[in-house]
Design a protein around this motif. Structure first.
Motif, mmCIF file in Angstrom:
data_model
loop_
_atom_site.group_PDB
_atom_site.id
_atom_site.type_symbol
_atom_site.label_atom_id
_atom_site.label_comp_id
_atom_site.label_asym_id
_atom_site.label_seq_id
_atom_site.Cartn_x
_atom_site.Cartn_y
_atom_site.Cartn_z
ATOM 1 N N LYS A 291 -3.415 -2.068 -6.753
ATOM 2 C CA LYS A 291 -3.506 -2.748 -8.041
ATOM 3 C C LYS A 291 -3.327 -4.257 -7.897
ATOM 4 O O LYS A 291 -2.515 -4.739 -7.122
ATOM 5 C CB LYS A 291 -2.436 -2.184 -8.985
ATOM 6 N N SER A 292 -4.147 -4.999 -8.649
ATOM 7 C CA SER A 292 -4.030 -6.464 -8.732
ATOM 8 C C SER A 292 -4.146 -7.126 -7.364
ATOM 9 O O SER A 292 -3.310 -7.948 -6.978
ATOM 10 C CB SER A 292 -2.709 -6.864 -9.411
ATOM 11 N N THR A 293 -5.190 -6.768 -6.633
ATOM 12 C CA THR A 293 -5.411 -7.339 -5.302
ATOM 13 C C THR A 293 -6.819 -7.928 -5.191
ATOM 14 O O THR A 293 -7.679 -7.689 -6.033
ATOM 15 C CB THR A 293 -5.239 -6.275 -4.208
ATOM 16 N N GLN A 294 -7.015 -8.696 -4.135
ATOM 17 C CA GLN A 294 -8.344 -9.189 -3.765
ATOM 18 C C GLN A 294 -8.858 -8.262 -2.674
ATOM 19 O O GLN A 294 -8.253 -8.174 -1.603
ATOM 20 C CB GLN A 294 -8.248 -10.624 -3.248
ATOM 21 N N GLN A 295 -9.985 -7.585 -2.921
ATOM 22 C CA GLN A 295 -10.462 -6.553 -1.993
ATOM 23 C C GLN A 295 -11.850 -6.894 -1.466
ATOM 24 O O GLN A 295 -12.737 -7.278 -2.233
ATOM 25 C CB GLN A 295 -10.507 -5.195 -2.689
ATOM 26 N N ARG A 296 -12.017 -6.681 -0.162
ATOM 27 C CA ARG A 296 -13.325 -6.908 0.439
ATOM 28 C C ARG A 296 -13.541 -5.913 1.574
ATOM 29 O O ARG A 296 -12.665 -5.706 2.408
ATOM 30 C CB ARG A 296 -13.441 -8.340 0.977
ATOM 31 N N LEU B 200 2.183 -12.616 -6.512
ATOM 32 C CA LEU B 200 1.275 -13.074 -5.467
ATOM 33 C C LEU B 200 0.261 -11.983 -5.149
ATOM 34 O O LEU B 200 0.611 -10.895 -4.704
ATOM 35 C CB LEU B 200 2.066 -13.430 -4.205
ATOM 36 N N ALA B 201 -1.027 -12.253 -5.392
ATOM 37 C CA ALA B 201 -2.068 -11.258 -5.152
ATOM 38 C C ALA B 201 -2.334 -11.114 -3.656
ATOM 39 O O ALA B 201 -2.542 -12.100 -2.949
ATOM 40 C CB ALA B 201 -3.353 -11.653 -5.868
ATOM 41 N N MET B 202 -2.306 -9.893 -3.169
ATOM 42 C CA MET B 202 -2.582 -9.643 -1.769
ATOM 43 C C MET B 202 -4.085 -9.518 -1.543
ATOM 44 O O MET B 202 -4.829 -9.052 -2.394
ATOM 45 C CB MET B 202 -1.886 -8.350 -1.320
ATOM 46 N N ASN B 203 -4.533 -9.938 -0.382
ATOM 47 C CA ASN B 203 -5.924 -9.804 0.016
ATOM 48 C C ASN B 203 -6.051 -8.630 0.971
ATOM 49 O O ASN B 203 -5.410 -8.611 2.028
ATOM 50 C CB ASN B 203 -6.423 -11.074 0.710
ATOM 51 N N LEU B 204 -6.856 -7.655 0.606
ATOM 52 C CA LEU B 204 -7.058 -6.464 1.420
ATOM 53 C C LEU B 204 -8.486 -6.487 1.951
ATOM 54 O O LEU B 204 -9.446 -6.491 1.184
ATOM 55 C CB LEU B 204 -6.832 -5.200 0.581
ATOM 56 N N ASN B 205 -8.632 -6.490 3.272
ATOM 57 C CA ASN B 205 -9.942 -6.639 3.868
ATOM 58 C C ASN B 205 -10.212 -5.550 4.895
ATOM 59 O O ASN B 205 -9.415 -5.344 5.814
ATOM 60 C CB ASN B 205 -10.064 -8.002 4.557
ATOM 61 N N VAL C 173 -0.872 -17.558 5.985
ATOM 62 C CA VAL C 173 -1.737 -16.399 6.174
ATOM 63 C C VAL C 173 -2.590 -16.194 4.927
ATOM 64 O O VAL C 173 -2.069 -15.898 3.857
ATOM 65 C CB VAL C 173 -0.907 -15.120 6.443
ATOM 66 N N PRO C 174 -3.922 -16.374 5.001
ATOM 67 C CA PRO C 174 -4.755 -16.291 3.808
ATOM 68 C C PRO C 174 -5.008 -14.894 3.307
ATOM 69 O O PRO C 174 -5.393 -14.707 2.181
ATOM 70 C CB PRO C 174 -6.055 -16.951 4.258
ATOM 71 N N TYR C 175 -4.825 -13.880 4.147
ATOM 72 C CA TYR C 175 -5.066 -12.516 3.672
ATOM 73 C C TYR C 175 -4.326 -11.505 4.506
ATOM 74 O O TYR C 175 -3.862 -11.758 5.596
ATOM 75 C CB TYR C 175 -6.565 -12.189 3.659
ATOM 76 N N PHE C 176 -4.229 -10.300 3.933
ATOM 77 C CA PHE C 176 -3.599 -9.157 4.588
ATOM 78 C C PHE C 176 -4.702 -8.212 5.009
ATOM 79 O O PHE C 176 -5.503 -7.773 4.193
ATOM 80 C CB PHE C 176 -2.658 -8.472 3.586
ATOM 81 N N ASN C 177 -4.822 -7.900 6.295
ATOM 82 C CA ASN C 177 -5.927 -7.093 6.802
ATOM 83 C C ASN C 177 -5.638 -5.616 6.717
ATOM 84 O O ASN C 177 -4.593 -5.159 7.130
ATOM 85 C CB ASN C 177 -6.207 -7.439 8.277
ATOM 86 N N VAL C 178 -6.587 -4.880 6.167
ATOM 87 C CA VAL C 178 -6.584 -3.428 6.256
ATOM 88 C C VAL C 178 -7.878 -3.082 6.993
ATOM 89 O O VAL C 178 -8.955 -3.214 6.459
ATOM 90 C CB VAL C 178 -6.573 -2.763 4.866
#
Length: 303
Positions: free
Chosen positions: A43-48, A19-24, A293-298
């Motif tokens: 590694k292997s994440t969705q980053q924004r 499962l790819a994590m979303n880092l925002n 939860v659509p993404y994991f916030n950073v």
């Protein structure tokens, strides 16, 4: 902040490793920072990020989708095999490929400026300008663009080559585009251009003051996108048939084996400490990721 080895990936979760994590890093404007420091940290994440994504460490942001104004790939293979592009409605102002294989085999879309300083820093990449007004590429690293293709379309493309960084790199220039190439004598439209005498059939210019030239094709009105893409790909296939490419693969295989062994040892440490998968909160968190939860916030660091 993802500071440490494999800190912000799902690799530590046996149940959710795919499962790819979303880092925002959003909401902080120009102070937003997504900081990935460590081997495989993101590694292997969705980053924004609204501003900066910083990747340092072996494979820190490898195999990820990355969107920001500035992306810095400082570590060994730190952004390898990533998809790199601006946020919707924004600009990707700068991509820095400093590390060994830092941005190798990436797909870079609509970057205003790229600095390829590392060894094989942007090797095997696909660069598309897609109509941004101005594009600047500084290729200074050893074999920085080996096997890379550049599609200059609807843009003014400023490409500065040093040493062998741009050697035989195929560049297509659309009718709606302008190319400013350094050295200028590498440009087939230059009166100083001379074909490489060793193999004049390639269309590549001779060395200019110690700089290997790229291969430039100014598109004709009757040429299709498919024909131009096939021309660029022909140079990639020639690279893949070379000894240089075999060296590229061997170095990558060794690096990957070393990284996998290191991560395996780190995972053993995590399992011994019972810090992740055995905690109830971990499973609950990933269950929420899959459902609600659509993404994991950073959050961005405010400086």
């Amino acid at each position: 902040m993802c500071d440490g080895d494999i800190t912000c990936t799902n690799i530590k979760s046996k149940k959710n490793s795919a499962l790819a994590m979303n880092l925002n890093a959003v909401g902080g404007g120009d102070n937003s920072l997504l900081y990935c420091n460590g081997n495989g940290a993101c590694k292997s994440t969705q980053q924004r990020s609204d501003a900066l994504i910083y990747c340092d460490g072996d494979g820190a942001c490898k195999d990820s989708r990355m969107q920001a104004k500035t992306i810095q790939c400082q570590g060994k293979r730190s952004c390898k095999n990533a998809i790199i592009q601006p946020n919707a409605g924004d600009e990707l102002e700068l991509l820095e490929c400093q590390g060994w294989f830092g941005c190798a085999t990436t797909n870079v879309i609509m970057a205003k400026e790229i600095r390829a300083y590392g060894f094989n820093g942007l090797a095997g990449a696909i660069i598309e300008t897609r109509g941004i007004p101005e594009f600047t590429l500084k290729a200074y690293g050893f074999r920085a663009l080996a096997g890379t293709t550049i599609d200059c379309k609807g843009s003014t493309c400023n490409i500065d080559c040093k040493g062998n960084a741009c050697k035989n790199v195929p560049i297509t220039v659309a009718k709606s585009s302008t190319l400013n190439l350094k050295p200028a004598a590498c440009d087939p439209n230059s009166p100083a251009f001379e074909l490489n005498k060793k193999d004049p059939t390639t269309g590549v210019g001779s060395k200019v003051a110690g700089v290997n030239c790229p291969s430039v094709l100014y598109a004709r009105a009757d040429q299709t996108e498919e024909e131009l893409a096939a021309w660029r790909q022909s140079y990639v296939e020639a690279w893949k048939a070379s000894e240089e490419y075999q060296e590229f693969l061997e170095m990558e295989e060794i690096a990957e084996q070393e990284t996998e062994a290191y991560i395996a040892s780190r995972l053993q440490d995590y399992e011994m400490l019972n810090e992740y998968d055995e905690e109830e909160g971990d499973d609950e968190f990933f269950a929420a990721q899959e459902k609600d939860v659509p993404y994991f916030n950073v959050f961005g660091l405010l400086q």
